[in-house]
Design an enzyme around this catalytic site. Structure first.
Site, PDB file in Angstrom:
ATOM      1  CB  THR A  95      27.526 101.398  32.731  1.00  0.00           C
ATOM      2  OG1 THR A  95      26.308 102.131  32.637  1.00  0.00           O
ATOM      3  CG2 THR A  95      28.433 101.796  31.574  1.00  0.00           C
ATOM      4  CE  LYS A 171      24.988 103.820  30.631  1.00  0.00           C
ATOM      5  NZ  LYS A 171      24.206 105.032  30.928  1.00  0.00           N
ATOM      6  CE  LYS A 239      31.770 102.131  35.590  1.00  0.00           C
ATOM      7  NZ  LYS A 239      30.444 101.686  35.069  1.00  0.00           N
TER       8      LYS A 239
END
Length: 291
Positions: A95, A171, A239
């Site tokens: 990711t 994503k 994050k």
């Protein structure tokens, strides 16, 4: 197929094991060599570096924590880009930011190498049981070559575009939606606590209402207050929400709720929840409610 696999953490180890079981010829690399050595049998070779893992490989899959880790593995000393052959493909399942995906596309292209963004949805248990949801974007020929690999790793594969960064946009947006669900569950559970209603009973009703395994699985963790061991650490959730905000900003698409989530996750970190599962976001709402 000859595959290099880089990153044997909670997600990567399950994915690599499934590739081995499917009969692929793997060269595995992990920063902690001990994890890699646990795969050293049959058609599996332990690589000394990312470049070593990429040497002679048709496809190299990276499954790493963040932009920094991916950049180091690809472009650092003994990085995979230095050894990946012409027409071989780097598949990034990490990711990462849209910006890094764009950079990887350009720099691999300049070397005559292929690049696909192939992030996945699912927790470690889904990786181990090959039930991940696979998202692919990139060159059509590269996708055709790599789709059988995705079929080994997941229960369904979606192709979302011709530009690799588009898969990363999917994503981080998907993770933003999961984080939004965690926040709403946490707030609702806090109300249930104040109302004297069992969290598990509320969860049972919501599971029936939404009919979603994501609601059921995360809701159960939150109702039971079981946040360890972390399948997905809260610091990684922060994050990913930041990456969603960054991607949306680049597209001039506001995400007002994401800003709230960022602050709630920062509050969780301030209370020492860094290594807890990101479902522990529920504790922020509980504290705010005086529970």
């Amino acid at each position: 197929m000859k595959i290099g696999f880089i990153g044997l953490g909670q997600m990567g180890s399950g994915m690599a094991a499934n590739l081995v079981a499917a009969g692929h010829d793997l060269a595995v690399y992990n920063r902690s060599r001990q994890k890699a050595e646990s795969f050293a049998k049959g058609k599996v070779r332990v690589a000394a570096s990312p470049a070593d893992a990429a040497t002679g490989a048709e496809v190299v899959i990276s499954m790493l924590a963040d932009d920094h880790a991916v950049s180091e593995v690809v472009f650092g000393e003994q990085g995979l880009a230095s050894a990946l052959g012409k027409d071989a493909i780097h598949v990034s399942s990490s990711t990462i930011s849209v910006a890094l995906a764009r950079r990887l596309t350009v720099e691999h292209g300049q070397r005559g190498q292929g690049f696909l963004s192939v992030p996945v949805f699912g927790r470690p248990e889904a990786a181990a049981s090959a039930k991940l949801i696979i998202v692919m974007a990139g060159d059509e020929r590269a996708i055709d070559k790599c789709k059988p690999v995705g079929d080994v790793l997941g229960r369904q594969t979606f192709v979302v575009g011709a530009e690799p960064w588009q898969a990363n946009a999917v994503k981080v947006s998907g993770n933003f939606m999961i984080a939004s669900m965690l926040e709403t569950f946490g707030e609702a559970f806090a109300v249930m606590g104040k109302a004297g209603i069992e969290r598990q009973k509320f969860l049972e009703i919501m599971t029936e209402l939404f009919g979603s395994p994501v609601y059921k699985n995360y809701g159960t963790m939150m109702a039971d207050q079981k946040f360890e061991p972390a399948g997905f650490a809260l610091k990684l959730g922060l994050k990913d929400v930041k990456l969603a905000i960054e991607a949306a900003e680049g597209l001039q698409a506001p995400l007002p709720l994401a800003s709230l989530l960022r602050d709630q996750l920062i509050s969780a970190l301030a209370h020492g929840q860094e290594k807890l599962d990101w479902s522990s976001l529920a504790l922020v709402a509980a504290r705010n409610a005086g529970l």
